[in-house]
Design a protein around this motif. Structure first.
Motif, PDB file in Angstrom:
ATOM      1  N   ASP A 276      30.677  36.086  37.616  1.00 41.93           N
ATOM      2  CA  ASP A 276      30.093  37.043  38.556  1.00 41.93           C
ATOM      3  C   ASP A 276      30.473  36.720  39.993  1.00 41.93           C
ATOM      4  OD1 ASP A 276      28.885  38.432  36.521  1.00 41.93           O
ATOM      5  OD2 ASP A 276      26.970  37.402  36.693  1.00 41.93           O
ATOM      6  N   LYS A 279      34.075  37.853  40.682  1.00 40.01           N
ATOM      7  CA  LYS A 279      34.150  39.310  40.800  1.00 40.01           C
ATOM      8  C   LYS A 279      33.547  39.772  42.123  1.00 40.01           C
ATOM      9  CE  LYS A 279      34.039  40.338  35.829  1.00 40.01           C
ATOM     10  NZ  LYS A 279      33.258  40.956  34.722  1.00 40.01           N
ATOM     11  N   GLN A 284      40.377  39.300  40.935  1.00 42.04           N
ATOM     12  CA  GLN A 284      40.619  40.108  39.743  1.00 42.04           C
ATOM     13  C   GLN A 284      41.557  39.379  38.795  1.00 42.04           C
ATOM     14  OE1 GLN A 284      42.005  43.946  41.041  1.00 42.04           O
ATOM     15  NE2 GLN A 284      39.975  44.587  41.724  1.00 42.04           N
ATOM     16  N   TYR A 288      38.538  37.191  31.882  1.00 44.74           N
ATOM     17  CA  TYR A 288      37.653  36.286  32.621  1.00 44.74           C
ATOM     18  C   TYR A 288      37.161  35.127  31.766  1.00 44.74           C
ATOM     19  CZ  TYR A 288      37.633  39.393  36.621  1.00 44.74           C
ATOM     20  OH  TYR A 288      38.012  40.121  37.716  1.00 44.74           O
TER      21      TYR A 288
END
Length: 785
Positions: A276, A279, A284, A288
């Motif tokens: 989190d 992001k 990007q 992930y």
């Protein structure tokens, strides 16, 4: 550690890590854990009230509804709504009375303003406390005031390993600075930094001991809330243990919101999830997973070489090689720590806090940041915010401008880019909620007004947002000069968010007259810029997108001093815009067009199955400032994660050949032969993200969902927990029997699918512009198989 309440503690200065509100002895109490230069202390603030606003015309009716709530009062105020109505304040001494009062008034249909702002947040906002705070005393009671102090923070990286069903914790790794510890559930050969524990109960007790001893400010990890802390809480509850990992005696609480996001309540320590946080800082990645991000950022990954089969491998290591499991567990902690350092995530969060007042663990928060910046200024101007998202919402408001493109394969294309176009429009045209309210009231002198769109008119004398943008703009320029990339990024995100929130119904200032006056002005500026370039300079503008124009100089451009020409073109256009805005609106232009790039070769493709040019899709060979060249792809397969590595690598190779006028036919035909020969099987894997629960896909079940369902069905048969959560990616291959997950691949691969759906679309994006066809080139090759 007792809270600081004594007057002699006035010298205390710290950063609020966590904040909490509660009723204590029937009165509202605010709690702030401050990280000071020497440690952490809890400051308790008593005597504050919860506050909301309502129309003065509703005061009498509201008073009758809350008359029996002794802790509630209604007071007239020297404030107005943005609808120019006097307002009064609703004050409550306790949260219990506060929630009851709000419920009654809302049920009665009485409009409320700013009622959703938590008292613990409002206390800081109204005092301008965005980051550092100083303990003072008023009338003998503790209070906080603004201070520029920012401390150094102590990070602890945590990672746990469990059984496949996550019903038993095998080990817990902790890394805090130079100190590394692995708590191991069971017997393990003695080694430095490894602590054996006789069962899970002893393991959790040891974790609490280590947490108190290491005493971190930030707890970081990978999916650390949704997995690690959630499992720790579940196992502690099953064993009847109060798992206290914060700085007080309150047990850890992990909760899931209605949106599916997990939250951890840990007083005095901030929990940051690596995914989190990345992001939120606009990093990007194609995927992930810790393995993927670590290899992208750090150049190395986990110690288990096959991360797709690490569940079973972890169980084997626990049984047979416990020291290897401890090393693996600890390496995951190190990877997270190094990712945070490499991406400068903590400096970014600290700069964001100092800039906007957002808590360090706040994910997103653009609307709240806007409130923090805007509300204090609005209140000082004598107004309160409107009822939540009550502005006009039935207007036609387009998004960013996207010009019809002219498809083709070009030489010498310049890109001119407006620096922060939407913030500069806000500054230039004085776009602002308060300015709109006063500009449309009808009593301002004409020279004070600036027109917008959808009948919006802004009173430039009272606009607040342009000044906020101007200060942010100056701060970003200074951050760039000083090389403070974290601050520069934080400011860029916030400046752009100042536009985004005005067009979003999650913002209390939502009004499409505001957002429309920004985007429609952007359309006008891009269109007029393109027209002026073509009429004045004779160049063709082949595309425009949001804040950029793509200028074709001509394939026969002599290419001498092209960079200098681009700079001169941008400067002349800026001068032209300054003159335009002064003559037409009597305003100063904040528009700043910059020369961004020179593409020696540039492809603007057609839309699939159409002669029209595509949008937001192009590729080019970009000239670098050092004289080198770089391939750039936007929106094409090479940068699309939903295409296979086969397609992406093929596009890179094919375009590189064509852009450099090198032979390419043999390479294309060889790639087709390799696919059918099975030499490219590792590059045929699709990866798609699961965006909702699998059972929610009812009408349409795309290939990645069908593949994921096969794997989940197999795991269910084995009694294993689900492998996928919303947001996870599934890896699958198209076989002659349809999509199959990589983990359960049983059928032969459908090679014709990959030629038709991966290679052909990539090739036919560029080949028609040089008079060639993929089908004609590869038909003889396909006949061989």
């Amino acid at each position: 550690m007792p809270p600081l309440m004594s007057p002699e503690a006035d010298s205390l200065v710290g950063l609020p890590l966590t904040r909490r509100q509660r009723d204590h002895r029937g009165r509202l109490q605010l709690s702030y854990w401050l990280r000071t230069a020497s440690g952490a202390e809890e400051v308790l603030i008593d005597g504050e009230s919860a506050v909301a606003f309502l129309r003065e015309s509703d005061r009498e009716r509201a008073a009758s509804l809350v008359a029996d709530l002794r802790g509630c009062t209604l007071r007239p105020l020297a404030l107005n709504s943005l609808s120019h109505e006097p307002v009064c304040g609703l004050y409550a001494d306790s949260l219990a009375d506060w929630h009851e009062a709000l419920s009654r008034l809302q049920q009665a249909g009485i409009g409320l303003m700013e009622e959703d702002i938590r008292p613990v947040d409002r206390y800081l906002i109204e005092r301008g406390i965005f980051a550092g705070a100083r303990l003072t005393h008023r009338d003998g009671k503790p209070a906080l005031a603004r201070d520029p102090f920012i401390p150094s923070l102590r990070l602890l990286s945590l990672d746990i390993e469990t059984t496949l069903r996550a019903d038993r914790i095998l080990s817990i790794a902790l890394q805090c600075g130079e100190e590394e510890v692995v708590l191991f559930n069971g017997e393990i050969p003695p080694a430095a930094g490894i602590i054996p524990c006789a069962g899970e109960r002893a393991l959790l007790v040891a974790l609490m001991d280590q947490m108190r001893r290491m005493n971190p400010d930030l707890l970081i990890g990978w999916n650390v809330i949704g997995f690690d802390l959630r499992v720790l809480e579940q196992r502690a509850r099953a064993l009847g243990i109060r798992l206290c990992l914060g700085r007080d005696d309150q047990p850890l609480r992990v909760e899931q919101s209605q949106t599916g996001r997990w939250f951890a309540r840990l007083n005095g320590r901030v929990v940051l999830d690596g995914i989190d946080t990345l992001k939120g800082a606009t990093w990007q990645f194609e995927r992930y997973s810790l393995e993927f991000v670590a290899r992208e950022l750090l150049g190395r990954g986990k110690l288990i070489h096959d991360p797709d089969d690490r569940g079973e491998e972890i169980q084997r290591l626990y049984r047979e090689e416990p020291e290897a499991l401890a090393r693996y567990n600890l390496e995951d902690c190190r990877l997270v720590t190094e990712i945070f350092e490499k991406a400068e995530l903590v400096p970014y969060l600290l700069e964001r806090a100092r800039l906007t007042g957002l808590a360090l663990d706040k994910v997103g928060g653009s609307s709240q940041a806007f409130d923090n910046l805007y509300l204090p200024r609005l209140h000082r101007a004598g107004f309160v915010a409107p009822e939540y998202a009550s502005g006009q919402g039935d207007l036609e408001v387009p998004g960013g401008f996207v010009m019809e493109s002219r498809p083709g394969l070009y030489r010498h294309v310049l890109v001119l880019d407006f620096k922060s176009l939407y913030p500069s429009i806000i500054r230039s045209f004085q776009i602002d909620p308060l300015g709109l309210a006063l500009g449309t009231r009808g009593d301002a002198p004409p020279e004070a007004l600036v027109p917008g769109f959808h009948h919006a008119i802004f009173d430039r004398r009272h606009a607040l947002l342009p000044g906020i943008i101007e200060r942010l703009w100056g701060a970003r320029d200074a951050a760039k000069r000083e090389g403070n990339s974290a601050l520069s990024q934080a400011i860029k995100i916030q400046m752009n968010a100042c536009y985004g929130v005005l067009g979003s119904r999650v913002c209390r200032f939502f009004d499409q007259r505001l957002s429309g006056s920004i985007t429609l002005r952007g359309h006008q500026i891009l269109q007029q810029t393109a027209e002026h370039i073509e009429a004045t300079y004779g160049h063709t503008v082949i595309y425009g997108d949001t804040d950029s124009v793509f200028v074709w100089l001509g394939d026969d451009w002599p290419d001498r001093d092209t960079d200098a020409y681009g700079e001169r073109l941008a400067a002349e256009l800026n001068h032209w815009w300054r003159e335009q805005l002064r003559q037409r609106f009597d305003i100063d232009s904040a528009l700043e067009l910059q020369y961004e790039a020179h593409y020696s070769r540039f492809l603007m493709p057609r839309m699939r199955h159409s002669e029209k040019g595509s949008k937001k899709r192009y590729a080019g060979l970009k000239r670098q400032s050092d004289g080198n060249e770089a391939m750039v792809f936007r929106g094409l397969e090479s940068v699309r994660t939903d295409w296979t590595p086969l397609a992406r690598e093929f596009q890179q190779a094919l375009y590189d050949c064509i852009f450099h006028d090198r032979p390419w036919r043999f390479m294309l035909q060889q790639r087709v032969r390799a696919v059918f020969a099975g030499d490219c099987d590792e590059d045929l894997v699709y990866r798609r993200r699961i965006r909702q629960p699998l059972d929610a896909y009812t009408r349409n079940r795309p290939p990645h969902v069908r593949a994921a369902q096969q794997l989940e069905d197999e795991r269910r048969r084995q009694g294993l927990p689900p492998a996928y959560r919303v947001g996870d990616s599934i890896a699958y291959v198209i076989t002659v029997n349809g999509p199959e997950p990589v983990e359960l691949l049983r059928s032969p691969i459908d090679y014709q699918h990959y030629v038709d759906k991966q290679l052909l679309p990539v090739a036919d994006t560029i080949l028609p512009f040089i008079g060639e066809s993929f089908a004609q080139l590869v038909a003889p090759q396909i006949d061989l198989f």
